[in-house]
Design an enzyme around this catalytic site. Sequence first.
Site, PDB file in Angstrom:
ATOM      1  N   LEU A 134      36.300  42.610  42.546  1.00  0.00           N
ATOM      2  CA  LEU A 134      37.091  42.891  43.743  1.00  0.00           C
ATOM      3  C   LEU A 134      38.176  41.863  44.041  1.00  0.00           C
ATOM      4  O   LEU A 134      38.896  41.995  45.024  1.00  0.00           O
ATOM      5  CB  LEU A 134      36.199  43.100  44.977  1.00  0.00           C
ATOM      6  CG  LEU A 134      35.066  44.120  44.808  1.00  0.00           C
ATOM      7  CD1 LEU A 134      34.259  44.226  46.089  1.00  0.00           C
ATOM      8  CD2 LEU A 134      35.595  45.474  44.382  1.00  0.00           C
ATOM      9  N   CYS A 135      38.310  40.814  43.213  1.00  0.00           N
ATOM     10  CA  CYS A 135      39.437  39.893  43.373  1.00  0.00           C
ATOM     11  C   CYS A 135      40.684  40.544  42.791  1.00  0.00           C
ATOM     12  O   CYS A 135      40.630  41.172  41.739  1.00  0.00           O
ATOM     13  CB  CYS A 135      39.188  38.577  42.636  1.00  0.00           C
ATOM     14  SG  CYS A 135      38.203  37.407  43.551  1.00  0.00           S
ATOM     15  N   HIS A 136      41.795  40.366  43.481  1.00  0.00           N
ATOM     16  CA  HIS A 136      43.063  40.885  42.981  1.00  0.00           C
ATOM     17  C   HIS A 136      43.570  39.998  41.843  1.00  0.00           C
ATOM     18  O   HIS A 136      43.453  38.775  41.929  1.00  0.00           O
ATOM     19  CB  HIS A 136      44.113  40.893  44.096  1.00  0.00           C
ATOM     20  CG  HIS A 136      43.818  41.863  45.187  1.00  0.00           C
ATOM     21  ND1 HIS A 136      42.959  41.576  46.220  1.00  0.00           N
ATOM     22  CD2 HIS A 136      44.261  43.125  45.397  1.00  0.00           C
ATOM     23  CE1 HIS A 136      42.886  42.616  47.025  1.00  0.00           C
ATOM     24  NE2 HIS A 136      43.659  43.571  46.554  1.00  0.00           N
ATOM     25  N   ASP A 167      29.947  20.686  29.086  1.00  0.00           N
ATOM     26  CA  ASP A 167      29.901  21.123  27.687  1.00  0.00           C
ATOM     27  C   ASP A 167      30.409  20.046  26.739  1.00  0.00           C
ATOM     28  O   ASP A 167      29.803  19.788  25.698  1.00  0.00           O
ATOM     29  CB  ASP A 167      30.717  22.400  27.506  1.00  0.00           C
ATOM     30  CG  ASP A 167      30.706  22.866  26.062  1.00  0.00           C
ATOM     31  OD1 ASP A 167      29.602  23.086  25.514  1.00  0.00           O
ATOM     32  OD2 ASP A 167      31.792  22.986  25.468  1.00  0.00           O
ATOM     33  N   MET A 225      39.650  31.820  45.723  1.00  0.00           N
ATOM     34  CA  MET A 225      38.779  32.092  44.577  1.00  0.00           C
ATOM     35  C   MET A 225      39.354  31.498  43.296  1.00  0.00           C
ATOM     36  O   MET A 225      38.610  31.040  42.425  1.00  0.00           O
ATOM     37  CB  MET A 225      38.533  33.594  44.422  1.00  0.00           C
ATOM     38  CG  MET A 225      37.729  34.196  45.561  1.00  0.00           C
ATOM     39  SD  MET A 225      36.179  33.332  45.923  1.00  0.00           S
ATOM     40  CE  MET A 225      35.328  33.491  44.377  1.00  0.00           C
ATOM     41  N   GLU A 226      40.674  31.468  43.183  1.00  0.00           N
ATOM     42  CA  GLU A 226      41.302  30.878  42.002  1.00  0.00           C
ATOM     43  C   GLU A 226      41.061  29.372  41.956  1.00  0.00           C
ATOM     44  O   GLU A 226      40.761  28.817  40.891  1.00  0.00           O
ATOM     45  CB  GLU A 226      42.797  31.204  41.986  1.00  0.00           C
ATOM     46  CG  GLU A 226      43.106  32.647  41.631  1.00  0.00           C
ATOM     47  CD  GLU A 226      42.727  33.681  42.691  1.00  0.00           C
ATOM     48  OE1 GLU A 226      42.655  34.870  42.344  1.00  0.00           O
ATOM     49  OE2 GLU A 226      42.490  33.317  43.863  1.00  0.00           O
TER      50      GLU A 226
END
Length: 156
Positions: free
Chosen positions: A75-77, A126, A111-112
Site C-alpha cells: 500500500l505504499c505509493h 551482514d 516509510m522511505e
Amino acid sequence: MSQLTHLDDSGAAHMVDVGGKPATERLARAGGTIRMSAEALAAIKAGDAPKGDVLGTARIAGIMAAKKTGELIPLCHPLALDAVDVAFEFGEREIAVTATASLTGKTGVEMEALTAASVALLTIYDMAKALDKGMVIEGLRLLEKRGGKSGHWIAK
C-alpha cells in the site's frame, strides 16, 4: 468513511488515492543503532572487515532500499524521490544510522526513510557478522517529518 485511510468502509485494505492532493516539499529522517563488540567496531572504522567497506556498502543499500519502498511495503505509493542520504555516527560500542529522504510530492516519505535506515543497519550486520554474531539492532524510529497536511513533527 473509516478513520484509517488504508481501509475502506467495509474494512478492506486499499491504496489511498492521493491524486487530488497538492504537491508539497516533504522530508523525513529516520534512524536506529547497531551495537557490537569493540573489535568489530574497530575493524569497521579501519576498513578491515572481511567483506570489505561496510559503511560504503550500507549507504548504497539504504539508498537502494528507499527507492524500492513502494515494492516492499504493501500500500505504499512508488515515489520519485528527490534525494536520499544515509549517514553514520560512531559511538563507544555502536554505530548510529540516520537516513533522510525528500521529495516534492503528494505523499510523505517516512516509510522511505525508515526503510533506508533499516536496510543500512541490516547491511552492517551482514557485512560484519563474521566479526560479531551478537550485534543488536535497536531503536529504529522516525526522527522527523516535514510537509503535507500534518506539518512539521520531531520525535521527543
